[in-house]
Design a protein around this motif. Structure first.
Motif, short mmCIF file in Angstrom:
data_model
loop_
_atom_site.label_atom_id
_atom_site.label_comp_id
_atom_site.label_asym_id
_atom_site.label_seq_id
_atom_site.Cartn_x
_atom_site.Cartn_y
_atom_site.Cartn_z
N GLY A 30 0.74 -1.22 0.13
CA GLY A 30 0.13 -0.03 0.06
C GLY A 30 0.83 1.31 -0.03
O GLY A 30 0.54 2.53 0.31
N GLY A 31 2.14 1.24 -0.12
CA GLY A 31 2.88 2.41 -0.35
C GLY A 31 3.53 2.74 1.14
O GLY A 31 4.19 3.75 1.13
N THR A 32 3.30 2.06 2.08
CA THR A 32 3.89 2.42 3.35
C THR A 32 5.38 2.11 3.50
O THR A 32 5.90 1.26 2.67
N ARG A 33 5.91 3.00 4.24
CA ARG A 33 7.33 2.53 4.37
C ARG A 33 7.58 2.38 5.90
O ARG A 33 6.98 3.14 6.79
N ALA A 34 8.39 1.50 6.34
CA ALA A 34 8.93 1.45 7.39
C ALA A 34 10.28 1.75 7.60
O ALA A 34 11.14 1.36 6.73
N LEU A 35 10.54 2.39 8.86
CA LEU A 35 11.90 2.78 9.09
C LEU A 35 12.28 2.28 10.40
O LEU A 35 11.64 2.17 11.39
N PRO A 44 12.38 -0.70 17.71
CA PRO A 44 11.04 -0.22 17.15
C PRO A 44 11.13 0.05 15.75
O PRO A 44 12.15 0.38 15.12
N VAL A 45 10.11 0.20 15.11
CA VAL A 45 10.03 0.36 13.72
C VAL A 45 8.95 1.57 13.62
O VAL A 45 7.95 1.65 14.36
N ILE A 46 9.31 2.62 12.89
CA ILE A 46 8.34 3.64 12.46
C ILE A 46 7.54 3.26 10.94
O ILE A 46 8.35 3.09 10.13
N ASP A 51 2.61 10.26 1.93
CA ASP A 51 2.78 11.57 2.09
C ASP A 51 3.96 11.71 3.24
O ASP A 51 4.69 12.81 2.93
N GLY A 52 3.99 11.02 4.05
CA GLY A 52 4.88 11.21 5.19
C GLY A 52 6.43 10.88 4.73
O GLY A 52 7.36 11.64 5.06
N ALA A 58 12.10 14.92 1.27
CA ALA A 58 12.25 16.23 0.84
C ALA A 58 12.96 17.05 1.79
O ALA A 58 13.72 17.74 1.48
N GLY A 59 12.71 16.86 3.22
CA GLY A 59 13.43 17.41 4.13
C GLY A 59 15.02 17.15 4.20
O GLY A 59 15.57 17.92 4.48
N LEU A 60 15.10 15.87 4.03
CA LEU A 60 16.49 15.45 3.88
C LEU A 60 17.34 16.02 2.59
O LEU A 60 18.48 16.65 2.82
N LYS A 61 16.65 16.15 1.50
CA LYS A 61 17.12 16.93 0.45
C LYS A 61 17.39 18.62 0.49
O LYS A 61 18.29 19.07 0.08
#
Length: 66
Positions: A30-35, A44-46, A51-52, A58-61
């Protein structure tokens, strides 16, 4: 099922990573990313939606996060 929608996350980190202080990312259904923290793979996993994830990248760039 595509490779990005695997039932088990496939974790990866940047090839530009020079040390062990890295964030790993996995693409989920579904396009979710896990970090997660590469130093603590059992910790823990975020999970963030599309969109997030786009805002994070974008913030990293833009140099907002180091």
């Amino acid at each position: 099922m595509s490779g990005t929608d695997s039932p088990r996350p496939v974790w990866r980190k940047s090839s530009a990573s020079a040390n062990q202080d890295c964030v790993e990312v996995a693409y989920l259904a579904g396009g979710t990313r896990a970090l997660r923290d590469s130093k603590n793979p059992g910790g823990p996993v975020i999970a963030v939606g599309c969109d997030g994830w786009a805002a994070f990248v974008a913030g990293l760039k833009d140099g907002e996060a180091v």
